[in-house]
Design an enzyme around this catalytic site. Structure first.
Site, PDB file in Angstrom:
ATOM      1  N   GLN A  86       4.677  10.016  -2.314  1.00 54.23           N
ATOM      2  CA  GLN A  86       4.212   8.820  -2.487  1.00 54.23           C
ATOM      3  C   GLN A  86       4.922   8.156  -3.594  1.00 54.23           C
ATOM      4  OE1 GLN A  86      -0.202   9.322  -1.283  1.00 54.23           O
ATOM      5  NE2 GLN A  86       0.260   7.105  -1.002  1.00 54.23           N
ATOM      6  N   HIS A  87       4.560   6.573  -3.623  1.00 54.62           N
ATOM      7  CA  HIS A  87       4.710   5.935  -4.877  1.00 54.62           C
ATOM      8  C   HIS A  87       6.281   5.741  -5.187  1.00 54.62           C
ATOM      9  CE1 HIS A  87       0.640   6.346  -5.102  1.00 54.62           C
ATOM     10  NE2 HIS A  87       0.600   7.560  -5.377  1.00 54.62           N
ATOM     11  N   ASP A 248       2.976  11.628   1.954  1.00 57.71           N
ATOM     12  CA  ASP A 248       2.485  12.854   1.983  1.00 57.71           C
ATOM     13  C   ASP A 248       1.066  13.316   2.205  1.00 57.71           C
ATOM     14  OD1 ASP A 248       2.166  12.437  -0.444  1.00 57.71           O
ATOM     15  OD2 ASP A 248       3.489  14.105  -1.444  1.00 57.71           O
TER      16      ASP A 248
END
Length: 503
Positions: A86-87, A248
């Site tokens: 992520q991110h 994820d």
């Protein structure tokens, strides 16, 4: 004939992580994982807290995984789901070219930009009121003003903002989109309405309308055709479909069967996460957890720590042994590591919110500083950080009867028993250790089913396909739980003591 009606149909899950790309091929008819393949990834780390990867590394790893997948299984593939760390921020120009290395979830170089964005909105509490979350270190939003300052040419050419799993989807299909689960980790999504927040986007760059760079949001059960050239390159049928995918954690929720309220999942990887399913937004006014959407159409309240197995791996490297030998090394140690206590904030930390934090070791004596105790202290510290987040869930009224464990740490008997003892809850481990990749495969299966049967239910699918491995279950031991509780209280007191040092 639908794709799933093809003889011996296979669905593939890809997990683009920080340490590796993993491929899981799953046969839903026999309910067997028929192949698991991994490819290690590099990580570019800087002294300023930067953590970056090149998008082409992910693609090279995916090519490698498919090249090692039996050609017969490739030809049986009907759908692919992609899970991604992520991110991360992948800047792409109008032609689809990547403009700079991807800054990752564990990148703390943009901590100051988090504060700039929140100040522009009116503070962290106002951010929570507007969109459900503050802008924490690692969130995608903070990477945009950093790029504007440090990579101005890339920022000027920016046409599309993609997350890691979005970029892989773009490579597979030639199309650009986001889904709400991963998108909620950008800091721009209003998780209550599942729409982009104009306020948060404007605060990120008041001089440019970044909405023009955000791809359209799609539903969790969306399907897209694979690009013919990519299908040919990977040795796949041209009628393969690619599902929406997700972050994820969202995919690990599916892969552990966490798609109905009351289940608590824990992932022990480079980072540590705790997450639960909710059928409504679960927003905390104090921002003690991430109020994310999930990748099923629901919500995913989540605790994330940035230092989990990275702490034990660092100690193992320092002391000259392999983490594969860690369980054996700890056989003669006891809960509490003979008083040795570690705050394992080697990458800075998100929970607790200490982006500038550093690791610390306390309670050293002439006799307790041994490799085994140091390794145990690192493991305990990582679990205590997660327990700190779990306490916030409990304070909010959430209740759980067991923990479902996934990630690399779930394969360690010591990790499993320690989690059971520290939390005072039984621990179950799904048969499929690669929860995120398996969850991506199940999402692809569900989306494919929904294409022909709109009533196909993900909860029923997860109940049928996510099986627990009873041999890996662990139950709390009262004596150990009491010992850990005393050490956990020390952890909290030391945490409060060091906070001013890293404010």
């Amino acid at each position: 004939m639908g794709n799933l009606e093809r003889n011996n149909a296979v669905v593939v899950g890809l997990d683009v992580g920080t340490q590796s790309v993993k491929l899981v091929a799953y046969d839903p008819q026999t309910r067997q994982v028929v192949a698991t393949i991994g490819h290690a990834l590099e990580l570019a780390a800087g002294d300023d807290g930067s953590r970056e990867q090149r998008a082409e590394w992910w693609i090279e790893a995916i090519r490698s995984c498919f090249s090692r997948l039996d050609p017969a299984l490739r030809q049986r593939t009907v759908a692919i789901g992609v899970s991604g760390q992520q991110h991360g921020f992948v800047p792409v120009d109008r032609a689809g070219n990547v403009l700079a290395p991807a800054k990752l979830w564990c990148d703390t170089a943009t901590a100051a930009e988090c504060d700039l964005i929140m100040d522009a909105v009116g503070g962290a509490e106002r951010c929570i009121q507007v969109a459900g979350n503050p802008i924490l270190v690692g969130y995608t939003a903070s990477k945009l003003p950093w790029t504007r300052t440090h990579r101005s040419q890339a920022y000027a050419q920016l046409a599309t903002i993609l997350l890691p799993h979005d970029y892989v989807n773009f490579w597979l299909t030639g199309e650009r989109w986001m889904e709400c689960g991963d998108a909620s980790g950008t800091g721009w999504l209003d998780v209550r309405t599942r729409q982009w927040s104009e306020t948060m986007i404007k605060a990120t760059d008041p001089d440019r309308d970044l909405r023009e760079c955000l791809p359209p949001l799609v539903e969790a059960d969306a399907l897209f055709p694979i690009a013919p050239a990519i299908a040919d390159e990977l040795g796949l049928p041209r009628d393969v479909r690619v599902s929406a995918g997700g972050g994820d954690n969202m995919m690990a929720a599916i892969g552990t069967g966490n798609v109905t309220p009351g289940v608590l999942s824990m992932s022990l990887g480079t980072s540590g996460t705790l997450f639960a399913h909710a059928d409504r937004p679960i927003v905390d006014d104090a921002g003690r957890w991430a109020a994310f959407c999930d990748s099923t159409g629901g919500w995913l309240p989540l605790i994330c720590t940035m230092n989990c197995t990275v702490a034990t791996e660092s100690v193992a490297k320092l002391c000259g042994f392999s983490t594969r030998d860690g369980d054996a090394l700890l056989a003669n140690t006891r809960p509490g590591a003979e008083g040795l206590l570690m705050l394992p904030f080697l990458n800075g930390e998100r929970t607790p919110n200490l982006p500038n934090g550093r690791g610390s070791v306390f309670g050293m004596t002439a006799t307790n500083v041994t490799p085994a105790n140091l390794y145990r202290a690192a493991m305990e510290g990582a679990v205590y950080s997660l327990k700190n987040g779990y306490d916030a869930f409990v304070d909010a009224g959430m209740r759980f009867e067991a923990i479902r464990l996934t990630g690399g740490g779930s394969q360690s008997a010591v990790w499993r028993q320690m989690v059971a003892d520290v939390f005072g809850l039984p621990v179950d481990v799904p048969e499929q250790a690669e929860g995120a990749a398996f969850g991506a495969a199940l999402q692809a299966l569900w989306a494919t089913q929904r294409a022909s049967d709109p009533g196909a239910d993900l909860a029923a699918l997860a109940a049928a396909h996510v099986r627990l491995e009873p041999r890996l279950s662990a139950h709390p031991h009262a004596e150990a739980t009491a010992a850990y509780d005393a050490q956990y209280r020390r952890f909290l007191s030391h945490l409060e003591a060091i906070r001013p040092l890293y404010a």
